[in-house]
Design a protein around this motif. Structure first.
Motif, PDB file in Angstrom:
ATOM      1  N   MET A 171      -6.098  -2.341  57.479  1.00 14.55           N
ATOM      2  CA  MET A 171      -6.062  -2.432  58.939  1.00 14.55           C
ATOM      3  C   MET A 171      -7.445  -2.279  59.543  1.00 14.55           C
ATOM      4  O   MET A 171      -7.783  -2.943  60.539  1.00 14.55           O
ATOM      5  CB  MET A 171      -5.098  -1.374  59.494  1.00 14.55           C
ATOM      6  CG  MET A 171      -3.641  -1.741  59.273  1.00 14.55           C
ATOM      7  SD  MET A 171      -2.470  -0.582  60.027  1.00 14.55           S
ATOM      8  CE  MET A 171      -2.485   0.714  58.795  1.00 14.55           C
ATOM      9  N   ILE A 172      -8.273  -1.411  58.973  1.00 16.61           N
ATOM     10  CA  ILE A 172      -9.642  -1.241  59.470  1.00 16.61           C
ATOM     11  C   ILE A 172     -10.431  -2.527  59.289  1.00 16.61           C
ATOM     12  O   ILE A 172     -11.102  -3.010  60.215  1.00 16.61           O
ATOM     13  CB  ILE A 172     -10.325  -0.064  58.748  1.00 16.61           C
ATOM     14  CG1 ILE A 172      -9.681   1.262  59.167  1.00 16.61           C
ATOM     15  CG2 ILE A 172     -11.825  -0.043  59.059  1.00 16.61           C
ATOM     16  CD1 ILE A 172     -10.110   2.443  58.315  1.00 16.61           C
ATOM     17  N   VAL A 173     -10.361  -3.103  58.095  1.00 14.41           N
ATOM     18  CA  VAL A 173     -11.110  -4.334  57.807  1.00 14.41           C
ATOM     19  C   VAL A 173     -10.605  -5.477  58.685  1.00 14.41           C
ATOM     20  O   VAL A 173     -11.403  -6.257  59.237  1.00 14.41           O
ATOM     21  CB  VAL A 173     -10.997  -4.684  56.308  1.00 14.41           C
ATOM     22  CG1 VAL A 173     -11.574  -6.072  56.043  1.00 14.41           C
ATOM     23  CG2 VAL A 173     -11.705  -3.630  55.464  1.00 14.41           C
ATOM     24  N   ARG A 174      -9.283  -5.594  58.826  1.00 17.00           N
ATOM     25  CA  ARG A 174      -8.716  -6.669  59.629  1.00 17.00           C
ATOM     26  C   ARG A 174      -9.163  -6.587  61.087  1.00 17.00           C
ATOM     27  O   ARG A 174      -9.328  -7.622  61.760  1.00 17.00           O
ATOM     28  CB  ARG A 174      -7.186  -6.624  59.538  1.00 17.00           C
ATOM     29  CG  ARG A 174      -6.504  -7.794  60.242  1.00 17.00           C
ATOM     30  CD  ARG A 174      -5.062  -7.927  59.823  1.00 17.00           C
ATOM     31  NE  ARG A 174      -4.273  -6.745  60.131  1.00 17.00           N
ATOM     32  CZ  ARG A 174      -3.685  -5.968  59.226  1.00 17.00           C
ATOM     33  NH1 ARG A 174      -3.797  -6.231  57.936  1.00 17.00           N
ATOM     34  NH2 ARG A 174      -2.974  -4.920  59.590  1.00 17.00           N
ATOM     35  N   ALA A 175      -9.394  -5.380  61.579  1.00 20.86           N
ATOM     36  CA  ALA A 175      -9.814  -5.200  62.970  1.00 20.86           C
ATOM     37  C   ALA A 175     -11.313  -5.382  63.158  1.00 20.86           C
ATOM     38  O   ALA A 175     -11.813  -5.313  64.291  1.00 20.86           O
ATOM     39  CB  ALA A 175      -9.407  -3.806  63.447  1.00 20.86           C
ATOM     40  N   GLY A 176     -12.048  -5.600  62.049  1.00 19.72           N
ATOM     41  CA  GLY A 176     -13.484  -5.742  62.151  1.00 19.72           C
ATOM     42  C   GLY A 176     -14.196  -4.430  62.408  1.00 19.72           C
ATOM     43  O   GLY A 176     -15.317  -4.403  62.938  1.00 19.72           O
ATOM     44  N   ALA A 177     -13.549  -3.329  62.024  1.00 22.56           N
ATOM     45  CA  ALA A 177     -14.120  -1.996  62.222  1.00 22.56           C
ATOM     46  C   ALA A 177     -14.716  -1.485  60.915  1.00 22.56           C
ATOM     47  O   ALA A 177     -14.603  -2.120  59.864  1.00 22.56           O
ATOM     48  CB  ALA A 177     -13.047  -1.044  62.737  1.00 22.56           C
ATOM     49  N   GLN A 178     -15.358  -0.316  60.994  1.00 22.93           N
ATOM     50  CA  GLN A 178     -15.952   0.304  59.817  1.00 22.93           C
ATOM     51  C   GLN A 178     -15.384   1.717  59.652  1.00 22.93           C
ATOM     52  O   GLN A 178     -15.241   2.451  60.631  1.00 22.93           O
ATOM     53  CB  GLN A 178     -17.479   0.384  59.927  1.00 22.93           C
ATOM     54  CG  GLN A 178     -18.182  -0.950  59.997  1.00 22.93           C
ATOM     55  CD  GLN A 178     -18.170  -1.526  61.399  1.00 22.93           C
ATOM     56  OE1 GLN A 178     -18.411  -0.829  62.369  1.00 22.93           O
ATOM     57  NE2 GLN A 178     -17.862  -2.818  61.507  1.00 22.93           N
ATOM     58  N   SER A 179     -15.101   2.076  58.419  1.00 21.21           N
ATOM     59  CA  SER A 179     -14.637   3.428  58.129  1.00 21.21           C
ATOM     60  C   SER A 179     -15.779   4.427  58.298  1.00 21.21           C
ATOM     61  O   SER A 179     -16.916   4.162  57.900  1.00 21.21           O
ATOM     62  CB  SER A 179     -14.097   3.501  56.699  1.00 21.21           C
ATOM     63  OG  SER A 179     -13.923   4.849  56.297  1.00 21.21           O
ATOM     64  N   CYS A 180     -15.468   5.586  58.868  1.00 17.63           N
ATOM     65  CA  CYS A 180     -16.451   6.665  58.939  1.00 17.63           C
ATOM     66  C   CYS A 180     -16.465   7.505  57.667  1.00 17.63           C
ATOM     67  O   CYS A 180     -17.316   8.389  57.517  1.00 17.63           O
ATOM     68  CB  CYS A 180     -16.144   7.579  60.128  1.00 17.63           C
ATOM     69  SG  CYS A 180     -16.402   6.835  61.742  1.00 17.63           S
ATOM     70  N   TYR A 181     -15.515   7.259  56.766  1.00 20.94           N
ATOM     71  CA  TYR A 181     -15.332   8.143  55.615  1.00 20.94           C
ATOM     72  C   TYR A 181     -15.860   7.595  54.289  1.00 20.94           C
ATOM     73  O   TYR A 181     -16.267   8.373  53.425  1.00 20.94           O
ATOM     74  CB  TYR A 181     -13.846   8.454  55.425  1.00 20.94           C
ATOM     75  CG  TYR A 181     -13.221   9.272  56.520  1.00 20.94           C
ATOM     76  CD1 TYR A 181     -13.949  10.229  57.208  1.00 20.94           C
ATOM     77  CD2 TYR A 181     -11.887   9.085  56.862  1.00 20.94           C
ATOM     78  CE1 TYR A 181     -13.373  10.974  58.213  1.00 20.94           C
ATOM     79  CE2 TYR A 181     -11.300   9.834  57.863  1.00 20.94           C
ATOM     80  CZ  TYR A 181     -12.045  10.778  58.537  1.00 20.94           C
ATOM     81  OH  TYR A 181     -11.460  11.511  59.530  1.00 20.94           O
TER      82      TYR A 181
END
Length: 259
Positions: free
Chosen positions: A47-57
């Motif tokens: 879901m993070i990748v699909r939204a074009g976001a980056q994980s903080c972890y």
């Protein structure tokens, strides 16, 4: 570093907060008896990748951990409360599960955590602990506004937790947040009113009351990350990212009720 966001950045923060809220809502609904913690981590990644976001972890490597963390979400079960490293474990009926998620979207980070009971069982102790952290979180948010001080927020959180009978650990607490996940000011889960940094519009804070049933002492797992209660008692953790506005505090990671 303390960041004060301008109106355009605040609008981007709303988007990051909504994404975190949506992912946590979805993961919570999928976390049923038999769900493996590694599947939760994989779903979070997708879901993070699909939204074009980056994980903080994934690349998170602070001095207190055995970094990098290498996963996309913290999954803490029962006596684990913070930095729960996802591992091969299938959830059982009555487990107390905490999901803690932070992502950066459009240059701004948002951070939120939720504790839930898996399955049909509802152990009274677990219900009470979750309720106490949620009430403490609400009290902290109510105390946050322009002109208030960090101590006012900490005192509001700590008063609820103490009145509920829980010891309070002050090693880990809430924090400022903005272009990075962890910033100043630190927001302890107990404190003295009228002390500390004065809140200003544009400031983002991640407030996160957490408790352990009968101790304030933490121990670290052999994985170098997962923090557990020293006595093996159950734990709970609630967190929202808020924005200080001219009118008070706006919850950026508010989850929508499940229909």
């Amino acid at each position: 570093m303390i960041e004060i966001l301008n109106p355009a950045e605040l609008e981007r923060a709303r988007g990051a907060g909504a994404l975190v809220a949506d992912i946590l809502q979805t993961l919570t609904s999928r976390s049923t008896v038999g769900t493996n913690l590694l599947d939760i981590d994989r779903w979070a990644q997708e879901m993070i990748v699909r939204a074009g976001a980056q994980s903080c972890y994934v690349d998170y490597a602070p001095s207190f951990g055995r970094g990098p963390f290498g996963h996309y979400i913290c999954t803490a079960v029962n006596d684990a409360v913070l930095h729960g490293l996802p591992h091969d474990y299938a959830l059982a009926d009555g487990d107390l599960l905490t999901l803690d998620l932070a992502v950066i979207h459009d240059g701004i980070a948002a951070d939120s955590a939720i504790s839930v009971i898996v399955g049909e069982s509802r152990p009274a102790e677990s219900v009470a602990m979750i309720d106490a952290t949620e009430r403490a979180l609400s009290a902290g948010i109510a105390a946050a506004g322009p002109g208030a001080r960090i101590g006012d927020v900490s005192h509001a959180i700590g008063s609820v937790l103490s009145e509920a009978g829980y010891p309070i650990n002050t090693e880990f607490g809430g924090h400022g947040i903005g272009s990075t996940m962890h910033q100043d000011p630190h927001v302890s889960n107990t404190g003295r009113p009228g002390r500390g940094y004065r809140l200003r519009p544009g400031l983002l804070l991640a407030l996160e009351p957490w408790v352990m049933a009968d101790t304030a002492e933490l121990v670290t797992d052999a994985d170098g990350w997962t923090l557990r209660s020293a006595t093996g008692c159950r734990t709970a953790h609630s967190e929202h990212t808020i924005a200080i506005t001219d009118d008070g505090a706006e919850i950026l990671t508010l989850r929508q009720p499940i229909a």
